[in-house]
Design an enzyme around this catalytic site. Structure first.
Site, mmCIF file in Angstrom:
data_model
loop_
_atom_site.group_PDB
_atom_site.id
_atom_site.type_symbol
_atom_site.label_atom_id
_atom_site.label_comp_id
_atom_site.label_asym_id
_atom_site.label_seq_id
_atom_site.Cartn_x
_atom_site.Cartn_y
_atom_site.Cartn_z
ATOM 1 N N SER A 181 4.216 1.056 8.126
ATOM 2 C CA SER A 181 3.813 2.459 7.481
ATOM 3 C C SER A 181 3.267 3.387 8.759
ATOM 4 O O SER A 181 3.498 4.335 8.840
ATOM 5 C CB SER A 181 3.034 2.323 6.254
ATOM 6 O OG SER A 181 3.869 1.515 5.389
ATOM 7 N N LEU A 237 6.747 3.159 1.505
ATOM 8 C CA LEU A 237 7.516 1.705 1.791
ATOM 9 C C LEU A 237 8.742 2.258 2.582
ATOM 10 O O LEU A 237 9.340 3.192 2.770
ATOM 11 C CB LEU A 237 7.987 1.520 0.180
ATOM 12 C CG LEU A 237 7.107 1.065 -0.958
ATOM 13 C CD1 LEU A 237 7.551 1.258 -2.118
ATOM 14 C CD2 LEU A 237 6.057 0.193 -0.436
ATOM 15 N N HIS A 238 9.025 1.108 3.244
ATOM 16 C CA HIS A 238 10.179 1.351 4.435
ATOM 17 C C HIS A 238 11.056 -0.098 4.089
ATOM 18 O O HIS A 238 10.897 -0.920 3.056
ATOM 19 C CB HIS A 238 9.604 1.194 5.686
ATOM 20 C CG HIS A 238 8.566 0.231 6.216
ATOM 21 N ND1 HIS A 238 8.783 -1.018 6.175
ATOM 22 C CD2 HIS A 238 7.342 0.349 6.470
ATOM 23 C CE1 HIS A 238 7.602 -1.820 6.330
ATOM 24 N NE2 HIS A 238 6.806 -0.945 6.406
ATOM 25 N N MET A 290 0.810 -1.177 -0.069
ATOM 26 C CA MET A 290 0.140 0.023 -0.021
ATOM 27 C C MET A 290 0.921 1.286 0.149
ATOM 28 O O MET A 290 0.357 2.304 0.231
ATOM 29 C CB MET A 290 -0.974 0.040 1.299
ATOM 30 C CG MET A 290 -2.080 -1.233 1.084
ATOM 31 S SD MET A 290 -3.424 -0.722 2.133
ATOM 32 C CE MET A 290 -2.970 -0.342 3.672
ATOM 33 N N GLY A 291 2.134 1.085 -0.215
ATOM 34 C CA GLY A 291 3.123 2.225 -0.467
ATOM 35 C C GLY A 291 3.574 2.577 0.789
ATOM 36 O O GLY A 291 3.605 2.027 1.794
ATOM 37 N N LYS A 338 4.677 -10.007 9.907
ATOM 38 C CA LYS A 338 4.117 -9.101 10.710
ATOM 39 C C LYS A 338 2.556 -9.238 10.622
ATOM 40 O O LYS A 338 2.097 -9.149 11.729
ATOM 41 C CB LYS A 338 4.562 -7.622 10.622
ATOM 42 C CG LYS A 338 3.970 -6.898 11.856
ATOM 43 C CD LYS A 338 4.495 -5.214 11.506
ATOM 44 C CE LYS A 338 3.784 -4.473 10.379
ATOM 45 N NZ LYS A 338 2.376 -4.265 10.615
ATOM 46 N N ASP A 339 1.978 -9.367 9.583
ATOM 47 C CA ASP A 339 0.601 -9.122 9.269
ATOM 48 C C ASP A 339 0.313 -10.825 9.191
ATOM 49 O O ASP A 339 -0.040 -11.353 8.257
ATOM 50 C CB ASP A 339 0.443 -8.832 8.067
ATOM 51 C CG ASP A 339 0.382 -7.259 8.143
ATOM 52 O OD1 ASP A 339 -0.141 -6.522 9.061
ATOM 53 O OD2 ASP A 339 1.466 -6.705 7.259
ATOM 54 N N HIS A 359 9.409 -3.601 3.317
ATOM 55 C CA HIS A 359 9.028 -3.816 1.863
ATOM 56 C C HIS A 359 10.326 -4.007 0.921
ATOM 57 O O HIS A 359 10.326 -4.971 0.218
ATOM 58 C CB HIS A 359 8.514 -2.511 1.276
ATOM 59 C CG HIS A 359 7.327 -2.146 2.117
ATOM 60 N ND1 HIS A 359 6.790 -0.936 2.824
ATOM 61 C CD2 HIS A 359 5.769 -2.551 1.846
ATOM 62 C CE1 HIS A 359 5.621 -1.064 3.300
ATOM 63 N NE2 HIS A 359 4.936 -2.036 2.820
HETATM 64 O O1 PAF Z 1 -0.173 -5.805 3.604
HETATM 65 C C1 PAF Z 1 -0.417 -4.916 2.710
HETATM 66 O O2 PAF Z 1 0.137 -3.991 2.482
HETATM 67 C C2 PAF Z 1 -1.810 -4.890 2.413
HETATM 68 O O3 PAF Z 1 -2.919 -5.440 3.146
HETATM 69 C C3 PAF Z 1 -1.895 -5.739 0.966
HETATM 70 C C4 PAF Z 1 -1.453 -7.227 1.212
HETATM 71 C C5 PAF Z 1 -0.987 -4.845 0.022
HETATM 72 C C6 PAF Z 1 -3.529 -5.469 0.140
HETATM 73 O O4 PAF Z 1 -3.723 -4.392 0.394
#
Ligand code: PAF
Length: 290
Positions: A186, A33-34, A30-31, A149-150, A37
């Site tokens: 982010s 970026l760090h 989702m931008g 993390k997610d 990413h």
């Molecule tokens: O983890 C994320 O940044 C978002 O949930 C994803 C997987 C890009 C979906 O929007």
């Protein structure tokens, strides 16, 4: 590096790469970026011939009272990080390109989406699964890289890929941390100085739980309470949950008798932060690396 905004252009570009025998590594983002990413991009670079990154703040995964409008965005800085990481193709669509229908068709993930973060964020994982399903169809056959993390998101996306037969191999990657242990996110940008110092309590709670497990604690409720009270002892943190769940099903555990996910979530100022670690019944703690 090509910056594309149309779905059909991305599909054409990536099909051409595959026709030439090149493998595609995909990093959905989702931008804003760090380094977290960047580490996904480096892994994608190492394991594939072409690195594809999407940058799209997905409105479907934000609740009505959440931070969609305030979600941090900085395309110039994102592009320069992608350039440094030698990304080949970037997809940065607008909302109409992704959701031309104002009432979009959605993927529903079922019960697993209402556990852990899903309790405080109803509908969030349906929104994530919907955009990821679309992105997988846009990317085509590839390996796709997601951070641990997610953790709940990763479990759901692995299921999504299997359940809907996407020709995508989902790769979970280690959490990247700041030197004091805070997981990179982010949303850390929302923290002021004091909150930033307080935010490390999530990682401390996980470390204390892992240490207790190392000293043979196996009662899931006691482990959960230990993490919860550690977080609640920080005046700037408001506990959402501290849970010990089966690492694959995310079901609550009574005893630590199988691989488990220790997962925590708390509000620190405006930021809702999450963190986790996986532990085995033998007491080994790891953030995983597959
Ligand atoms: O983890 C994320 O940044 C978002 O949930 C994803 C997987 C890009 C979906 O929007």
């Amino acid at each position: 590096m090509r910056l594309l905004t149309r779905i059909s252009d991305v599909q054409r570009a990536l099909d051409k790469e595959r026709e030439a025998g090149r493998r595609v590594g995909f990093v959905p983002t989702m931008g804003f970026l760090h380094e977290g990413h960047a580490s996904l991009m480096r892994r994608a670079r190492a394991e594939n011939d072409v690195v594809f990154v999407s940058i799209f703040v997905n409105p479907l995964q934000f609740g009505a009272n959440e931070d969609l409008a305030a979600y941090p965005r900085d395309l110039d800085s994102d592009l320069s990080l992608c350039e440094t990481e030698r990304v080949d193709v970037i997809f940065h669509p607008n909302v109409d390109e992704m959701y031309p229908d104002p009432n979009p068709f959605r993927v529903t993930v079922g019960e697993i989406g209402s556990k852990l973060c899903g309790r405080a964020r109803p509908g969030h994982f349906d929104g994530v699964a919907t955009v990821v399903a679309k992105l997988f169809n846009i990317a085509g056959p590839c390996r796709a890289y997601f951070g641990r993390k997610d953790a709940q998101q990763l479990v759901i996306i692995e299921r999504l890929a299997r359940a809907l037969n996407f020709p995508v191999t989902v790769v979970g990657c280690d959490i990247v941390r700041e030197p004091d242990g805070l997981a990179m996110s982010s949303r850390n940008i929302y923290l002021n100085g004091e909150e930033r110092r307080a935010a490390v309590v999530l990682k401390r709670a996980l470390d204390e739980a892992a240490a207790a497990i190392g000293s043979r604690e196996r009662d899931a409720r006691r482990i959960g309470n230990l993490m919860g009270s550690r977080i609640s002892s920080e005046p700037l943190a408001k506990l959402d949950y501290a849970a010990v769940v089966d690492a694959e099903t995310l079901e609550d555990l009574d005893r630590l008798d199988r691989p488990a996910l220790l997962a925590v979530a708390a509000w620190v100022g405006k930021a809702r932060l999450i963190d986790n670690t996986t532990v085995t019944p033998e007491g080994a703690s790891s953030e995983g690396s597959s």
